[in-house]
Design a protein around this motif. Structure first.
Motif: not given
Length: 344
Positions: A30, A67, A316, A318
């Motif tokens: 991951n 998800y 996530d 980011e």
């Protein structure tokens, strides 16, 4: 003694081959921090050798995440829906997120019902296509429950959530100005669903073009086609039977524009010699129609990809704090064979 490998390899099998713990395997696969590059590479090589594929359901249980990314829209043209789904799917294709498609009718009057559906679906985030992207009650519900969302071509509260948009007023002005520049003055307009902000925005663009040209819109030639082929065909027949008939038809999506072309042929009229037709969206049907349809390229696929990409980045962790919440995409007028100057 040889290690026994199960038919479907697990992270335990990878751990045995790589000589590390299952927890280290999980972190390495991951791309979690605090795993050396040497160990990470060793784990990935073992996983490749065993032809290991992660179990999404198991990952979801461990991470307490589904998800799943939702995509909700309301019965627009089939070609628009295909572009929308393909854009989102192409972004999710190689990753761990999966797309859940949730079509929903009469969004404007059923915002609370849609909100409950989205919240019950166990989604990590949702892509809101028109008209859901412009419903304040729905957005309030999602904000209260902290369900992340990205909005595709909204027209209101553009500082709210992640926004991917296009200037539909400018796009509407461009295609209307094209017909007026060709010399058309008796222009019929087929509107979409009045509950969609896109229909209002495109009509505002048409008005702007007519005002700049110093020409009045004939309100008797403005009808509602509901963004569908069937209704577009019916109202186009009515328009083309009028005396004098319009020399051009401006439809707010390609499905209705192609329907108008079919109606013209039904009445023995040639496109574009007897009547010019222009659409909006640059969907597949605009390219396969004959003659090919003059239209506005609305980059639906690219906008859906962008919305999914930005939503995943936010989920996530980011996204950069300074990154703008809104991203604009450009339209393009595509002049094809369905529009020419009016008959003499």
């Amino acid at each position: 003694m040889e290690n026994t490998i199960s038919k479907r390899p697990t992270i335990v099998d990878i751990a045995r081959v790589a000589g590390v713990t299952p927890k280290t395997v999980s972190r390495a696969l991951n791309d979690a921090p605090h795993v050396s590059e040497k160990v990470r590479q060793k784990v990935k090589e073992a996983a490749a050798a065993l032809d290991y594929h992660p179990n999404i359901a198991a990952q979801s249980l461990i991470a307490r995440r589904s998800y799943l990314i939702g995509l909700t829209y309301e019965r627009p043209s089939p070609s628009y829906v295909v572009e929308l789904q393909n854009g989102a799917l192409s972004r999710l294709e190689a990753g761990r997120y999966r797309l859940v498609v949730l079509p929903f009718s009469q969004v404007t009057s059923r915002q609370e019902e849609l909100g409950k559906l989205l919240l019950r679906a166990g989604l990590d985030g949702v892509l809101l296509a028109p008209p859901a992207c412009d419903q304040p009650l729905l957005l309030d519900m999602l904000d209260r429950q902290k369900l992340p969302y990205a909005r595709i071509t909204p027209h209101s509260e553009l500082d709210r959530g992640l926004v991917v948009t296009m200037d539909e007023v400018a796009a509407g002005e461009a295609v209307a100005a094209h017909l007026l520049t060709l010399g058309h003055r008796r222009v019929a307009i087929i509107l979409g669903d009045p509950s969609h902000a896109a229909s209002i925005g495109r009509m505002d663009g048409y008005r702007r073009a007519f005002e700049k040209a110093g020409i009045a819109i004939d309100q008797d030639l403005v009808v509602t086609g509901d963004f569908t082929f069937d209704v577009g065909y019916r109202v186009a027949l009515e328009l083309l039977r009028r005396t004098p008939r319009p020399t051009a038809i401006l439809a707010q999506n390609d499905d209705m524009a192609v329907a108008a072309m079919a109606a013209a042929r039904e009445l023995g009229l040639a496109v574009p010699q007897d009547v010019s037709v222009a659409g909006f969206d640059n969907s597949e049907v605009s390219r396969t129609a004959w003659p090919q349809l003059t239209t506005v390229n609305q980059p639906v696929r690219e906008m859906a990809w962008d919305a999914a990409d930005r939503l995943i980045a936010a989920l996530d962790g980011e996204s950069e704090p300074q990154e703008p919440r809104r991203r604009d995409h450009a339209h393009e007028l595509l002049v094809r064979a369905s529009t020419v100057p009016p008959p003499a």
